[in-house]
Write an enzyme that holds these catalytic residues in place. Sequence first.
Site, PDB file in Angstrom:
ATOM      1  N   ARG A   1       0.572  -7.296  -5.530  1.00 46.15           N
ATOM      2  CA  ARG A   1      -0.901  -7.459  -5.482  1.00 46.15           C
ATOM      3  C   ARG A   1      -1.384  -8.365  -6.618  1.00 46.15           C
ATOM      4  NH1 ARG A   1      -2.142  -1.468  -3.276  1.00 46.15           N
ATOM      5  NH2 ARG A   1      -1.062  -1.851  -1.301  1.00 46.15           N
TER       6      ARG A   1
ATOM      7  N   GLU B   1      -0.422  13.544   1.983  1.00 46.04           N
ATOM      8  CA  GLU B   1      -0.785  12.238   2.557  1.00 46.04           C
ATOM      9  C   GLU B   1       0.163  11.795   3.682  1.00 46.04           C
ATOM     10  OE1 GLU B   1      -1.040   8.996  -0.271  1.00 46.04           O
ATOM     11  OE2 GLU B   1      -1.586   7.570   1.275  1.00 46.04           O
TER      12      GLU B   1
ATOM     13  N   LYS C   1      -5.037  13.827   2.762  1.00 51.88           N
ATOM     14  CA  LYS C   1      -5.335  12.391   2.671  1.00 51.88           C
ATOM     15  C   LYS C   1      -4.741  11.683   3.888  1.00 51.88           C
ATOM     16  CE  LYS C   1      -4.629   8.401  -0.360  1.00 51.88           C
ATOM     17  NZ  LYS C   1      -4.673   7.940  -1.746  1.00 51.88           N
TER      18      LYS C   1
ATOM     19  N   SER D   1      -7.306   3.951   2.704  1.00 55.78           N
ATOM     20  CA  SER D   1      -7.935   2.823   3.416  1.00 55.78           C
ATOM     21  C   SER D   1      -6.928   2.072   4.286  1.00 55.78           C
ATOM     22  CB  SER D   1      -8.653   1.881   2.456  1.00 55.78           C
ATOM     23  OG  SER D   1      -7.807   1.364   1.462  1.00 55.78           O
TER      24      SER D   1
ATOM     25  N   ARG E   1      -6.652   0.013  -2.059  1.00 57.03           N
ATOM     26  CA  ARG E   1      -7.073  -1.376  -1.791  1.00 57.03           C
ATOM     27  C   ARG E   1      -8.566  -1.530  -1.551  1.00 57.03           C
ATOM     28  NH1 ARG E   1      -2.493  -2.183   2.604  1.00 57.03           N
ATOM     29  NH2 ARG E   1      -2.638   0.075   2.470  1.00 57.03           N
TER      30      ARG E   1
HETATM   31  P1  13P Z   1      -4.866   2.383   0.385  1.00 57.10           P
HETATM   32  O1  13P Z   1      -6.270   2.879   0.279  1.00 57.10           O
HETATM   33  O2  13P Z   1      -4.694   0.983  -0.136  1.00 57.10           O
HETATM   34  O3  13P Z   1      -4.273   2.580   1.740  1.00 57.10           O
HETATM   35  O4  13P Z   1      -3.996   3.256  -0.596  1.00 57.10           O
HETATM   36  C1  13P Z   1      -4.137   4.613  -0.641  1.00 57.10           C
HETATM   37  C2  13P Z   1      -2.905   5.217  -1.155  1.00 57.10           C
HETATM   38  O5  13P Z   1      -2.922   5.974  -2.089  1.00 57.10           O
HETATM   39  C3  13P Z   1      -1.639   4.874  -0.476  1.00 57.10           C
HETATM   40  O6  13P Z   1      -0.656   5.804  -0.842  1.00 57.10           O
END
Ligand code: 13P
Length: 343
Positions: free
Chosen positions: A33, A177, A219, A261, A293
């Site tokens: 990034r 997540e 998440k 995101s 992001r």
């Molecule tokens: P993004 O919002 O960029 O998808 O990242 C969230 C995240 O913690 C990925 O593990």
Amino acid sequence: MNIKELEATIKKLAVKGKGILAADESAATITKRLAAVNTESTEETRRAYRDLLVTTPNINHYIAGVILHEETLFQKTLDGTPFPEKLKALDILPGIKVDKGLIILPNTADEQVTQGLDGLSEKLAEYKAKGACFAKWRAVYAISANTPSMLAIKTNAEGLARYAAACQANGIVPIVEPEILIDSDHTIERCAEVSERVLHAVFNALFRHKVQLEYIVLKPSMVINGKKCSAKATTEQVALATLTILRRTVPAAVPTINFLSGGQTPEEATANLNAMNAMSPQLPWNLSYSYARALQEYPMKIWHGDKNNIQAAQQAFLERAKLNSLAAVGKYTNSMEKEVSLA
Ligand code: 13P
């Protein structure tokens, strides 16, 4: 299990109108990034960048917790304060990413499973001593005609549940997540079908491992078409499909759902979250964000390694956090978006 500790943490994380910043990119990911904005990635530049984020004035109005990478947990901010202490002084909870990334699951179509259970309990105790109150473990699922397979779904669910149980045993709130990737050409309907299967398996595993749902953060990814799909779902379609699947699969005991995101634009991620909260103010869970992001894209571009740009980058970060916090209460509108001027 120290319920009091878990209770205190979840109370601070599940606040209506506040979200979580994911700033836990691995060295490899943040290097990519930073390279995209022509900035070298070293321990020092990563520290300076993450210092910029956490020292943004008034960011604690919108952000309740920050997920850190292990490197940052042990680093100091530029004024010499350890990152977790700095955050706590601002009434922001420090969290820590604890998984060890992805490996191929044999006998699948190269599907991935998350590793990191070996020695996890000892690591959690160490991170807790450093100030971490919550943790994160990410599982990923790629959609194709025949994936995710049931084997990958069940293996990842088991990993998430064992991790979550270990966290709670150590007085740490787990962020669970399961991320369904949006890189392929799947339709929103196919994403809904996969999301339902994945979430169902995750909650089944959490139940089997006796994880107390009152003390987790879910998440998930939103239910959305793949980036290569020609039929692009509208904001309303994404909101409706996501809520439908969450209602079918996520028990009301879960206090807060904080979306990732996942490669949506910052504006899309905000608009979709807003639509869900605006559409259904009476939901059993708090519905907020835990973006990387979608919160960091503009500040990182504006900063691009130049300390003269810190203030402008912080302004852009604060603006994004504020808009997402409005979306978390269904009070955002597109007209609030300002043109972002990149340095
Ligand atoms: P993004 O919002 O960029 O998808 O990242 C969230 C995240 O913690 C990925 O593990």
